[in-house]
Every structure is written in C-alpha cells, then in structure tokens.
Design an enzyme around this catalytic site. Structure first.
Site, PDB file in Angstrom:
ATOM      1  N   HIS A 101     -15.555  15.187  21.968  1.00 19.66           N
ATOM      2  CA  HIS A 101     -15.678  13.739  22.158  1.00 19.66           C
ATOM      3  C   HIS A 101     -15.109  13.364  23.529  1.00 19.66           C
ATOM      4  O   HIS A 101     -13.899  13.358  23.731  1.00 19.66           O
ATOM      5  CB  HIS A 101     -14.922  13.013  21.050  1.00 19.66           C
ATOM      6  CG  HIS A 101     -15.298  11.568  20.899  1.00 19.66           C
ATOM      7  ND1 HIS A 101     -16.125  10.908  21.774  1.00 19.66           N
ATOM      8  CD2 HIS A 101     -14.943  10.649  19.948  1.00 19.66           C
ATOM      9  CE1 HIS A 101     -16.273   9.650  21.382  1.00 19.66           C
ATOM     10  NE2 HIS A 101     -15.568   9.472  20.280  1.00 19.66           N
ATOM     11  N   HIS A 145     -16.402   6.772  24.911  1.00 22.22           N
ATOM     12  CA  HIS A 145     -15.831   5.606  24.236  1.00 22.22           C
ATOM     13  C   HIS A 145     -14.385   5.289  24.626  1.00 22.22           C
ATOM     14  O   HIS A 145     -13.636   4.709  23.834  1.00 22.22           O
ATOM     15  CB  HIS A 145     -15.948   5.769  22.711  1.00 22.22           C
ATOM     16  CG  HIS A 145     -17.348   5.935  22.251  1.00 22.22           C
ATOM     17  ND1 HIS A 145     -17.687   6.405  21.001  1.00 22.22           N
ATOM     18  CD2 HIS A 145     -18.538   5.714  22.892  1.00 22.22           C
ATOM     19  CE1 HIS A 145     -19.005   6.458  20.892  1.00 22.22           C
ATOM     20  NE2 HIS A 145     -19.545   6.052  22.040  1.00 22.22           N
ATOM     21  N   TYR A 158     -11.909   7.335  25.173  1.00 22.13           N
ATOM     22  CA  TYR A 158     -10.871   8.251  24.715  1.00 22.13           C
ATOM     23  C   TYR A 158     -10.487   9.200  25.853  1.00 22.13           C
ATOM     24  O   TYR A 158     -10.940   9.042  26.993  1.00 22.13           O
ATOM     25  CB  TYR A 158     -11.331   8.953  23.447  1.00 22.13           C
ATOM     26  CG  TYR A 158     -11.589   7.974  22.312  1.00 22.13           C
ATOM     27  CD1 TYR A 158     -10.646   7.000  21.999  1.00 22.13           C
ATOM     28  CD2 TYR A 158     -12.777   7.994  21.590  1.00 22.13           C
ATOM     29  CE1 TYR A 158     -10.873   6.075  20.991  1.00 22.13           C
ATOM     30  CE2 TYR A 158     -13.022   7.069  20.584  1.00 22.13           C
ATOM     31  CZ  TYR A 158     -12.067   6.112  20.288  1.00 22.13           C
ATOM     32  OH  TYR A 158     -12.291   5.192  19.296  1.00 22.13           O
TER      33      TYR A 158
END
Length: 335
Positions: A158, A161, A163
């Site tokens: 990931h 977004h 992060y």
C-alpha cells in the site's frame, strides 16, 4: 478483484470470524482475487487500533484459515501490507475517525518522512531517522514472509492514500534534505528499497502489486506524469501490477464521477508497459467489462459495490452472458 477495504474489527491485529465471513463470502460470490484490508506490518503502522495486523507470528493461524477457505471456493487470496505513517493513531470511523494524541493511553506517536501533520490541529509526526527507516523495511520483509506462511498468493504494497510510502514520494509531505528527500529519485527510494526486501521473502512466481495514488489532485504535488515514471521503474524492479488509485495525502477537491480514476490506469498501462488495475466508482457489469475490453486496464477492482453485493461477480456474469462456477450449495438459485 475485491479491493482492500478496512473493517476496523480487529483486536491487537488479530483476524477473527468477521474477517473469515467478510472475505470468504466474496470468494463464494465469484470474485477472482480477494485482497484483505490494509494489514499493518507494525503496531505503530495501524490507522486505528481496529486494524488487521501481521507483525507477529501469532497472527498467522487465523489468516491461514481464511486463505484456505478463499482458495477452496476458487478465488485467490491476497493481502495488502501497509504502514499508515502520519495518518496512524485514529479512532475507527464510527467513533469519529479523529486522531488520538500520543499522550492518550489509546494513542501512539505517528511516524513520517517529515514532522508535518496531515490536517490542521493534528499532532505532528516524528521524522523517521535512518534506524526507523531500516525498521520499516525489516517490518515489511517479515510481514511478507508471514503472508506466505499464512497462504496468501498475492501481496499488494500500500503506497497510496497519504500513508507512509505516499508521504515519502509526494513533495507535499516530504521535506527531507537527505537521500530520502528532495529529487524524485530520492523520494521514491524507500518504496523501491521496500519492494526489494519484500521480494527477498516473496517467491518470484507469486504476484507483487503496488497501489499508488496516481495524483495528489493538488498543485505542486505528485502528478500522473510522476506515476508513469514510477510505474516504469517499479516494473524493472519486479512489480507485476500497479493498482491505480489517487489522492489522500492532503485535503483536495477530487472530481468524483463513475470511473474517475480509470484514465490513470489506462495511461500508466500504455506508457510504462506494466499491468494495471482500475478502481473508483465502478459499479456496473458493463462498465467493468468495457474497461477490460477497451484495454484501459488489466484488472477491475471493486470496493463499495462488493460491500453492497458480495455476489456481484455472479450477477455480472449473468448480465454479460458468461458462464461462471456457482457454489454447488447455491445451484438451485442459479439463473
């Protein structure tokens, strides 16, 4: 593909029967690939205390049960490995989603490339030092090894977004002056180094995806041009597919409309030569089918529509006149 969707239903990172039923029902519903929610590689990498985790061996047992069920029903089990960076230590959504200060017994100090808070009024994160950066890489490597033991066949890192990895590659949140800040090549360094160590734990025959935010939707931020360039580099590094999302690193006005992020998947696919996944307000069978048939992406990811209807793939196949395997227990309901 079932897009990763946080359930905020864990205690100490452990999966439970909610995750078994939630993920398992999507496999029964005909999805080809079921990706677990953002799964924290460390306690401090959680968005909230309810996040799923894979930072210790004890997490493996229940995850193994879940992957076994998914595979038994004909789908592939994947896991999204994540570190929330400065967006960690928050309440779960139904309790307000606000940051929990580190001084609170339920909160913890967040980490980021630079001591810049995500939103006004939030506590600033600690800037990761070299030891902290090495720990992040080691945590992802160990998490990949546990994911393999738990039976997952696909890993998605990931890096979207807002992060941790997104915080590093976006100039809006990375103000460092060392080899991890400044020019494009420095800002993507942590992601590339993490891909390399994950591949040390992950078999070459098992797919490795990376989710990115294709644009920050903000002047002076990360752009689709940057994403095309990054995708080509990630392809050379051994990444198999780019999951093309957007936004999340700063508060921005995003022009939401059906399929609003598909153009990013299409451009990255055509200009970098890597496989891409399209996500974002894809809710109709014909819409998803058109994305694949027109060569805009290689995979369609559904999120909220899969929450509304875990059997969307079965219904979509019927609408499109395609045969798909139904669970024998449900044959009597087949159209």
């Amino acid at each position: 593909m079932v897009s990763p969707m946080c359930e905020y239903s864990s205690v100490d990172g452990f999966a439970n029967d909610w995750h078994l039923v939630h993920l398992g029902s999507r496999a029964v519903g005909g999805a080809a690939l079921v990706i677990s929610e953002a799964t924290a590689v460390s306690p401090e990498g959680r968005i909230s205390s309810g996040d799923l985790g894979i930072w210790k061996d004890e997490h493996i047992e229940k995850l193994k049960q879940i992957t076994g069920f998914i595979h038994h029903h004909g789908a592939i089990a994947g896991i999204q490995l994540a570190h929330a960076g400065r967006k960690a230590s928050h309440e779960v959504p139904w309790k307000g989603n606000k940051q929990i200060p580190s001084a609170n017994q339920d909160g913890w100090k967040t980490l980021a490339p630079s001591p810049v808070s995500f939103a006004e009024g939030e506590e600033a994160p600690l800037e990761l030092d070299k030891a902290g950066i090495e720990k992040v890489k080691a945590d992802f490597k160990a998490a990949a090894a546990r994911a393999l033991e738990a039976g997952f066949k696909v890993i998605e890192i990931h890096a979207a977004h807002g992060y941790l990895f997104h915080e590093f590659y976006s100039p809006l949140s990375n103000h460092r002056r060392d080899e991890y800040g400044g020019p494009f090549e420095n800002r993507i360094r942590l992601l590339l180094e993490t891909v390399a160590v994950v591949k040390e734990s992950w078999p070459a025959e098992n797919p490795l995806f990376v989710r990115i935010s294709s644009t920050d939707w903000t002047e002076g931020g990360w752009t689709i041009d940057d994403s095309v360039k990054l995708a080509g580099i990630l392809k050379k590094a051994g990444v198999d597919l780019i999951d093309c999302s957007s936004g999340g690193n700063v508060l921005a006005k995003i022009p939401l409309k059906p399929g609003y992020q598909v153009e990013f998947a299409e451009r990255i696919r055509k200009e970098s030569g890597i496989l891409t996944g399209a996500v974002g307000l894809i809710v109709e069978a014909a819409q998803a089918d058109e994305i694949i048939r027109d060569g805009q992406a290689d995979m369609v990811l559904l999120a909220r529509e899969m929450l509304r209807d875990p059997y969307f793939p079965l219904r979509a196949a019927n609408k499109l006149g395609q045969e798909i395997m139904w669970p024998v227990q449900y044959e009597r309901a087949k159209w």
